[in-house]
Design an enzyme around this catalytic site. Sequence first.
Site, PDB file in Angstrom:
ATOM      1  CB  THR A 112      -0.824   0.107   1.304  1.00  0.00           C
ATOM      2  OG1 THR A 112      -1.693  -1.234   1.107  1.00  0.00           O
ATOM      3  CG2 THR A 112      -1.817   1.522   1.127  1.00  0.00           C
ATOM      4  CE  LYS A 187      -5.200  -1.154   1.525  1.00  0.00           C
ATOM      5  NZ  LYS A 187      -5.853  -2.151   2.298  1.00  0.00           N
ATOM      6  CE  LYS A 255       1.639   1.818   5.019  1.00  0.00           C
ATOM      7  NZ  LYS A 255       1.281   0.875   3.756  1.00  0.00           N
TER       8      LYS A 255
HETATM    9  N1  LIG Z   1      -1.238  -6.560   7.486  1.00  0.00           N
HETATM   10  C1  LIG Z   1      -2.193  -6.462   6.967  1.00  0.00           C
HETATM   11  O1  LIG Z   1      -3.423  -6.896   7.340  1.00  0.00           O
HETATM   12  C2  LIG Z   1      -2.301  -5.577   5.470  1.00  0.00           C
HETATM   13  C3  LIG Z   1      -3.632  -5.812   4.819  1.00  0.00           C
HETATM   14  C4  LIG Z   1      -3.384  -4.761   3.475  1.00  0.00           C
HETATM   15  C5  LIG Z   1      -2.370  -4.163   3.250  1.00  0.00           C
HETATM   16  N2  LIG Z   1      -1.313  -4.424   3.691  1.00  0.00           N
HETATM   17  C6  LIG Z   1      -0.018  -3.652   3.445  1.00  0.00           C
HETATM   18  O2  LIG Z   1       0.873  -4.555   2.869  1.00  0.00           O
HETATM   19  C7  LIG Z   1       2.046  -4.248   3.004  1.00  0.00           C
HETATM   20  C8  LIG Z   1       2.988  -5.153   4.147  1.00  0.00           C
HETATM   21  O3  LIG Z   1       2.041  -5.378   5.212  1.00  0.00           O
HETATM   22  P1  LIG Z   1       2.613  -6.515   6.205  1.00  0.00           P
HETATM   23  O4  LIG Z   1       1.735  -6.548   7.169  1.00  0.00           O
HETATM   24  O5  LIG Z   1       2.886  -7.879   5.332  1.00  0.00           O
HETATM   25  O6  LIG Z   1       4.015  -5.755   6.743  1.00  0.00           O
HETATM   26  P2  LIG Z   1       5.006  -6.740   7.762  1.00  0.00           P
HETATM   27  O7  LIG Z   1       4.705  -7.727   8.216  1.00  0.00           O
HETATM   28  O8  LIG Z   1       5.769  -5.502   8.517  1.00  0.00           O
HETATM   29  O9  LIG Z   1       6.452  -6.893   6.312  1.00  0.00           O
HETATM   30  C9  LIG Z   1       7.166  -6.009   5.615  1.00  0.00           C
HETATM   31  C10 LIG Z   1       7.747  -6.485   4.794  1.00  0.00           C
HETATM   32  O10 LIG Z   1       8.506  -5.663   4.051  1.00  0.00           O
HETATM   33  C11 LIG Z   1       9.932  -5.728   4.228  1.00  0.00           C
HETATM   34  N3  LIG Z   1      10.698  -4.524   4.040  1.00  0.00           N
HETATM   35  C12 LIG Z   1      10.100  -3.117   4.825  1.00  0.00           C
HETATM   36  N4  LIG Z   1      11.080  -2.364   4.573  1.00  0.00           N
HETATM   37  C13 LIG Z   1      11.991  -2.821   3.786  1.00  0.00           C
HETATM   38  C14 LIG Z   1      13.160  -2.075   3.148  1.00  0.00           C
HETATM   39  N5  LIG Z   1      13.469  -0.723   3.254  1.00  0.00           N
HETATM   40  N6  LIG Z   1      13.761  -3.002   2.262  1.00  0.00           N
HETATM   41  C15 LIG Z   1      13.742  -4.340   2.111  1.00  0.00           C
HETATM   42  N7  LIG Z   1      12.682  -4.844   2.637  1.00  0.00           N
HETATM   43  C16 LIG Z   1      11.964  -4.073   3.696  1.00  0.00           C
HETATM   44  C17 LIG Z   1      10.165  -6.522   5.510  1.00  0.00           C
HETATM   45  O11 LIG Z   1      11.394  -7.120   5.730  1.00  0.00           O
HETATM   46  P3  LIG Z   1      11.917  -7.425   7.016  1.00  0.00           P
HETATM   47  O12 LIG Z   1      11.424  -9.027   7.313  1.00  0.00           O
HETATM   48  O13 LIG Z   1      13.552  -7.371   6.817  1.00  0.00           O
HETATM   49  O14 LIG Z   1      11.647  -6.594   7.961  1.00  0.00           O
HETATM   50  C18 LIG Z   1       9.098  -7.498   5.509  1.00  0.00           C
HETATM   51  O15 LIG Z   1       9.193  -8.480   4.502  1.00  0.00           O
HETATM   52  C19 LIG Z   1       1.969  -2.766   3.752  1.00  0.00           C
HETATM   53  O16 LIG Z   1       2.094  -1.642   2.678  1.00  0.00           O
HETATM   54  C20 LIG Z   1       0.632  -2.651   4.536  1.00  0.00           C
HETATM   55  O17 LIG Z   1       0.096  -1.630   4.469  1.00  0.00           O
HETATM   56  C21 LIG Z   1      -1.025  -5.064   5.127  1.00  0.00           C
END
Ligand SMILES: NC(=O)c1ccc[n+]([C@@H]2O[C@H](COP(=O)([O-])OP(=O)(O)OC[C@H]3O[C@@H](n4cnc5c(N)ncnc54)[C@H](OP(=O)(O)O)[C@@H]3O)[C@@H](O)[C@H]2O)c1
Length: 302
Positions: A112, A187, A255
């Site tokens: 997102t 979104k 965010k």
């Molecule tokens: N969780 C939900 O319910 C949900 C629902 C809809 C949309 N989203 C969106 O989906 C996206 C991911 O969410 P998530 O919940 O999966 O987050 P998360 O569990 O915090 O995972 C984030 C991922 O991105 C990687 N990452 C972050 N910054 C990075 C960087 N600078 N360089 C390389 N890798 C990086 C992290 O790597 P590391 O493992 O090394 O930290 C991890 O693999 C976000 O944009 C969120 O808003 C989430």
Amino acid sequence: MSSINSRNYESTPAQTVAFLGLGVMGGPMAGHLAKAGHTVTVYNRTPAKAEAWVAEFGAPGRHAATPREAAAGADIVFSCVGNDDDLRAVVLGPNGAFAGMKQGSVFVDHTTASADVARELSNAAQSAGFQFIDAPVSGGQAGAQNGALTVMCGGDKVSFDRVKPVMAAFARAVTLLGASGAGQLAKMVNQIAIAGLVQGLSEAIAFGQRAGLDMKMVLEVIGKGAAQSWQMDNRGKTMIEGKFDYGFAVDWMRKDLGLVLDEAKRNGARLPVTALVDQFYADVQQAGGKRWDTSSLITRLK
Ligand SMILES: NC(=O)c1ccc[n+]([C@@H]2O[C@H](COP(=O)([O-])OP(=O)(O)OC[C@H]3O[C@@H](n4cnc5c(N)ncnc54)[C@H](OP(=O)(O)O)[C@@H]3O)[C@@H](O)[C@H]2O)c1
């Protein structure tokens, strides 16, 4: 970490794909791609997560040391990282995925992020001979684990038609909504609709509790009428119980609302309730709720 509930996958020709970012969402999404028969190379900044993913799903598949290596030779490269800067970090530069993409391939971003970064990266991709689709998702962790996400896409129709059957491995609806950036804008509409609703639901539950009602019973009744919502069905009970240690983190919602409010400044939309709820979420962060589910908005009213 990525445990998924396998489902029946539509049969599509196996593709060579890469997945960058194995977080709460990306890990299970990549898992479904592997279970659906695609050859998946993964990259994660913290290598331990990539190793754990390969141990769980990795045949045939592997993990790469850089996004560029993961993208090399792939027909489709997927990403799901945190925000605009994180996306640029995995895509641009000498070790970024764009440096490894082959001509005619497609990059699909599930982060997102802003509509601006989608347009910027789409232009960069086209100049380098491949396509970029912005494809943020809705449905949360459970949607990712069950392979039942909703995907909102922006970009080129021919490339979209190519990647849509592959995305079906982790989604129940995949829709092209317009040119580059349209997926991210859709979104934002989703998040605006949710923000006000969660505040309304919080006020309703807090009011009912103060009035001495059995709120579980009340929600069961009104959930069959006009007040029903996904939030009421999936979050009402835990809001009554005060349980927030799961779900979609307040930090992520702030965010997303930041992206919404930036975009509204440009397009002139008036979002008074969304702006207020954004500040309410800032209160929740200050009270220690950065990683609490967004339904924790009710804690301000207790
Ligand atoms: N969780 C939900 O319910 C949900 C629902 C809809 C949309 N989203 C969106 O989906 C996206 C991911 O969410 P998530 O919940 O999966 O987050 P998360 O569990 O915090 O995972 C984030 C991922 O991105 C990687 N990452 C972050 N910054 C990075 C960087 N600078 N360089 C390389 N890798 C990086 C992290 O790597 P590391 O493992 O090394 O930290 C991890 O693999 C976000 O944009 C969120 O808003 C989430």
